[in-house]
Design a protein around this motif. Sequence first.
Motif, PDB file in Angstrom:
ATOM      1  N   UNK A   1       0.812  -1.207   0.000  1.00 40.95           N
ATOM      2  CA  UNK A   1       0.000   0.000   0.000  1.00 40.95           C
ATOM      3  C   UNK A   1       0.846   1.258   0.000  1.00 40.95           C
ATOM      4  N   UNK A   2       2.042   1.210   0.637  1.00 43.81           N
ATOM      5  CA  UNK A   2       2.793   2.463   0.680  1.00 43.81           C
ATOM      6  C   UNK A   2       3.415   2.813  -0.655  1.00 43.81           C
TER       7      UNK A   2
ATOM      8  N   UNK B   1       8.117  15.023   0.130  1.00 45.78           N
ATOM      9  CA  UNK B   1       8.187  14.450  -1.210  1.00 45.78           C
ATOM     10  C   UNK B   1       7.094  14.995  -2.130  1.00 45.78           C
ATOM     11  N   UNK B   2       5.875  15.063  -1.598  1.00 40.24           N
ATOM     12  CA  UNK B   2       4.759  15.550  -2.419  1.00 40.24           C
ATOM     13  C   UNK B   2       5.025  16.991  -2.818  1.00 40.24           C
TER      14      UNK B   2
ATOM     15  N   UNK C   1      -6.365   6.792   2.681  1.00 43.58           N
ATOM     16  CA  UNK C   1      -6.619   5.366   2.539  1.00 43.58           C
ATOM     17  C   UNK C   1      -7.133   4.728   3.820  1.00 43.58           C
TER      18      UNK C   1
ATOM     19  N   UNK D   1      -2.004  13.682  -9.932  1.00 43.46           N
ATOM     20  CA  UNK D   1      -2.029  12.885  -8.698  1.00 43.46           C
ATOM     21  C   UNK D   1      -1.227  13.568  -7.600  1.00 43.46           C
ATOM     22  N   UNK D   2      -1.809  13.671  -6.449  1.00 42.61           N
ATOM     23  CA  UNK D   2      -1.101  14.259  -5.318  1.00 42.61           C
ATOM     24  C   UNK D   2      -1.188  15.768  -5.310  1.00 42.61           C
TER      25      UNK D   2
ATOM     26  N   UNK E   1       0.500   7.448  -6.095  1.00 41.35           N
ATOM     27  CA  UNK E   1      -0.640   8.363  -6.134  1.00 41.35           C
ATOM     28  C   UNK E   1      -0.307   9.740  -5.567  1.00 41.35           C
ATOM     29  N   UNK E   2       0.916   9.903  -5.009  1.00 42.47           N
ATOM     30  CA  UNK E   2       1.362  11.239  -4.621  1.00 42.47           C
ATOM     31  C   UNK E   2       1.801  12.007  -5.844  1.00 42.47           C
ATOM     32  N   UNK E   3       1.984  11.277  -6.961  1.00 41.16           N
ATOM     33  CA  UNK E   3       2.427  11.933  -8.176  1.00 41.16           C
ATOM     34  C   UNK E   3       3.914  12.163  -8.222  1.00 41.16           C
ATOM     35  N   UNK E   4       4.701  11.409  -7.458  1.00 37.08           N
ATOM     36  CA  UNK E   4       6.143  11.578  -7.580  1.00 37.08           C
ATOM     37  C   UNK E   4       6.648  10.705  -8.726  1.00 37.08           C
TER      38      UNK E   4
ATOM     39  N   UNK F   1      -0.776  14.574   4.295  1.00 36.82           N
ATOM     40  CA  UNK F   1      -0.097  14.291   3.028  1.00 36.82           C
ATOM     41  C   UNK F   1      -1.039  14.600   1.864  1.00 36.82           C
TER      42      UNK F   1
ATOM     43  N   UNK G   1      13.388   5.425  -3.718  1.00 39.09           N
ATOM     44  CA  UNK G   1      13.158   5.859  -2.346  1.00 39.09           C
ATOM     45  C   UNK G   1      12.257   4.911  -1.596  1.00 39.09           C
ATOM     46  N   UNK G   2      11.272   4.327  -2.304  1.00 38.21           N
ATOM     47  CA  UNK G   2      10.272   3.540  -1.585  1.00 38.21           C
ATOM     48  C   UNK G   2      10.446   2.038  -1.773  1.00 38.21           C
TER      49      UNK G   2
ATOM     50  N   UNK H   1      -0.274   2.422   4.619  1.00 40.72           N
ATOM     51  CA  UNK H   1      -0.193   3.413   3.544  1.00 40.72           C
ATOM     52  C   UNK H   1       1.044   4.289   3.674  1.00 40.72           C
ATOM     53  N   UNK H   2       1.718   4.210   4.822  1.00 35.20           N
ATOM     54  CA  UNK H   2       2.938   4.990   5.009  1.00 35.20           C
ATOM     55  C   UNK H   2       4.141   4.070   4.908  1.00 35.20           C
ATOM     56  N   UNK H   3       5.201   4.570   4.277  1.00 39.51           N
ATOM     57  CA  UNK H   3       6.420   3.780   4.133  1.00 39.51           C
ATOM     58  C   UNK H   3       7.073   3.615   5.503  1.00 39.51           C
TER      59      UNK H   3
ATOM     60  N   UNK I   1       1.753   2.170  -3.408  1.00 39.52           N
ATOM     61  CA  UNK I   1       0.562   2.758  -4.024  1.00 39.52           C
ATOM     62  C   UNK I   1       0.440   4.224  -3.608  1.00 39.52           C
ATOM     63  N   UNK I   2       0.606   4.502  -2.312  1.00 36.70           N
ATOM     64  CA  UNK I   2       0.539   5.892  -1.857  1.00 36.70           C
ATOM     65  C   UNK I   2       1.568   6.734  -2.603  1.00 36.70           C
TER      66      UNK I   2
ATOM     67  N   UNK J   1       8.078  12.039   4.025  1.00 35.72           N
ATOM     68  CA  UNK J   1       7.102  11.470   3.093  1.00 35.72           C
ATOM     69  C   UNK J   1       6.162  12.555   2.586  1.00 35.72           C
ATOM     70  N   UNK J   2       5.944  13.586   3.405  1.00 34.12           N
ATOM     71  CA  UNK J   2       5.092  14.683   2.949  1.00 34.12           C
ATOM     72  C   UNK J   2       5.896  15.677   2.118  1.00 34.12           C
TER      73      UNK J   2
END
Lengths: 314, 715
Positions: free
Chosen positions: A211-212, B136-137, B117, B109-110, A218-221, B188, A229-230, B123-125, A214-215, B133-134
Amino acid sequence: MARFLVLRLGLIVLTLFVISLAIFAVTEVLPGDVATQILGQGATPENVATLRERLGLNDPWPVRYLGWVGGAIRGDLGESLVQRLPITEMVGPRLFNSMILASFTFFVAIPIAVAVGIWAGVHRNSFGDRVASMTSLAAISLPEFVTGVVLIIIFSTTLGWLPSSSLVEPGTNPLTRPQILVLPALTLTGVMFAYVMRMARANVIEVLETNYVRSAVLKGIPMRSVIWRHVVPNAMLPTISVISLNVGWLLGGLIVVENVFSYPGLGRLLLTSIQTRDMPLLQSLSLLIAAVYAISNLLADLTYTWLNPRIRFA
Amino acid sequence: MTTINLNGAAPSVDESHVEETGHAPLLEVRDLSVTFHTPRGSVRAVRHASFTVHRGEVLGLVGESGCGKSTVAFATMRYLPTTAEVGGEIRFEGRDLNSMSSAELQSIRGDRIAMVYQDPGSALNPSIRVGLQIEEVLHAHRSMSRQEAQERVAELFESVGLPNPARIGQRYPHELSGGQQQRVVIAMALACEPDLLLMDEPTTGLDVTTEATILDLISELKDRVNAGIIFVSHNLGVIARVADRVAVMYAGQVIEEAPVRDLFSNPSHPYTAGLLSCVPAPVTGDGAVPLLRNIPGSVYPASAPNVDACLFADRCPIVQDICREQAPPEIVGASEGHPARCFFPERVNASIWGDPEPRRRRRREVGGTPLLSVDALHQYYGTDRKKFIFFGPPARRPVRANVDVDFEIGAGRTLGIVGESGSGKSTAARSIAGLERRTSGEVLLEGEPLARDVADRTDDQRAKIRMVFQNPAASLNPQLPIGHALVRSIRQARGLGRREARRNARALLDAVGLGGEYMERRPRELSGGQQQRVALAAAFAADPDLVIADEAVSALDVSVQAQVLNLITARQQREGTAFMFITHDLGVVRYISDDILVMYGGYVVETGPAETVLAPPWSPYTEALLSAAPIPDPDAEPSRIRLEGAVPTLRQPFKGCPFADRCPRNLGDLCDNTPPPMRVDPANEHHKILCHIPLEELAIEQRKAIETREKLVRR
């Protein structure tokens, strides 16, 4: 962190102590008398008795054990029964030779294997992924002595590009003739490369479905950041445990490969010591290999802890 | 799930054709269909969905599991597996998302569309600090320096009500509580001030008290940010709290759309009416509880083809011939009023599902031995550990999962046990069932002491106490037909022959509404609700006196939950079986219980007959739980008692009251440092509350709070 390190080092000492006991016990129960071995079948009982006395074989086992371990701690591993040389001197250059071979596998082959694994995982089911998977499956299925012999047939017997034997003149550095290292290194790399690559690939695929990730998408990075990174840091965690487990296996591989290519390393020395019943040498080598294994596991754990914040402060 | 289409290939859209923003609605979904092509056939997750979302409004998307509501949300993000075939249009400010290039999608997106979610923990790394993580957006969509981004993150953390906003970004996800994690995920999503927010079950899986605080945040956000919000949930109570308009989905279709008050007061589709009547309602004045009605049958399967008929026809109480011959009118996007995908919307009202009979609670029998009595039950895990293993200061204390738990269950009665996760309610159940060896305390069954370990109990005792778990699939052997488990239970408990046992097993399956033909089926061929009914049948097989149900209906959809709850009450009335019913859902507890036990931090904080526990005086914890529970009524004024923080870890023994550090009525030193007394309600000797505040005082304060709230509503 310091507490963790002290605890782990303490555990390593404990492990080595238990292993030393086990090694000692095993060599004790092995049949055959060392003195007879050295002097040959025709030796007179008097000679054997004198030699036993000189070697200290008549002492009770705790005395002998303590003598051995005490020497090992001081860096004196005793004397080889067969070659009559101090073991420390015999082991030194051999250890160096083996390290060269192992480091090649470790620092060149494994990073490449990880990289290929990551690529294959990200491009799952692509042509390249299929080729990599099939090749690695083949490599895993073949034992080193087969791979080694096949490589010799191709590259030295048929093509004549590389020497089939990797003998090193005593007292010289194998790095002065790097061409002799190529085939043993390739052979040693084979299975490990395949194993690590498949592991990296599987972990990348698993992390891609979390899921992360997916996040992150969907953050658009950008996809490149998502991967680096992930996906990669999290996929590396289980891969590192596999690599560290493989260190022991790499040591086993060394024994086979060094013998196939007659390369003067620790593995070859180990085999020789078994064949000649050179007990002090065998004991020392076993202890050394156990120590290398324990320390490499510690290093793997440290890397794992460094990458994984969840157990960093545990 | 198979590979995800990360790139999504589509030709780029010519910008000049794009309609002027402002005229077009924010989001317009028209004739959306999503089909997954799998090796085992096609799955029609979404058959037909049309709706619009405008700026500043919250569209609730509600339906039971498998109705396609989450797929709609992910389709709006264009995040579907490559096996998905998408039909129809999804227009975001007039531009069709389905024909956007991957670069365009990435930039939207974002930034313009963001998502919150279910299950924030995953949903968080786990290996990146939450602040990063924020950031980044922000780096992806705004050109900002590191410094600016960090300041913005702190601002965002403050706006979602996280404590210590400047520093909390340094934490890793596992160092935050579930509620805090969800606040991070919301921050986020808000990072780039998106125009459209998608929230996919954002409070599902959180404790009620946490859920209430997150819902407060969301309702506050919707006034503050000028965004359209799609709020996906299966929980009608949650939808009633936050949505302005609601679209109901069934079998992949939007079947009704209406402003939230209209939908709850005047449902126009029989399914919606049925759903509303499945939710356990609050207690009526005289202590009677209306019997839940249930929707018979099961959902039209996603693997079945589209047909020209109403997909709900087989379950509908007002079905006519036309419903099976012709598809009812489709709901089109941007429709006004209250459209329903039904031929006879005017005939729909609550009574089509039958008039509810009141279910009376059982009177407490006077005297006699209770069926089960638990006295001073303690359950600790682990032992004291010292810093240097054998000596030094204590480094690790045992987990005190149950401390001094006392209660009784009368024959044929239902005891409901409520509390947040970590309150020790499941542990108590497992100790009684003998699955955990209790540390100390007495458990008596009909006056006879029970051994700690289930293995040391007699066959008769084992047959008398049976347990049902939350996840039925995990408690049924996937390799064996379900009849096998039933037959084995019956033979063990009653010593019957094989043939006799099989006949009994069939009767049991009939009794739980499944029919004898299910004997040869395997668990995976059954839906979740059917599996849970099999699990109940297996528990009933031994003809037990007490069934312990640990969150047995929590994972079920409301309509299925109603079926199972009714099954339990029917069994109880017919056979006189007692139930120990553990749940975090207060509606369910209200519905099913004769007596209620409220637990917190391993302690019993309130206990008594249901009607006394549900009315003031309450223990402050019960009061907080009740005010946190979402009520399926848009006009219900949410009460303002909120609990901050998390359930304590149970490792440190409490100096004073276990609830002291979260209690809104904390008196200070007394509560913090002195263990509270168990006070007995003068009105009912069975009603007991663990609190320092005298009960008369509590009752006055709590009644006052209710009155002020009612005044607010009238205004």
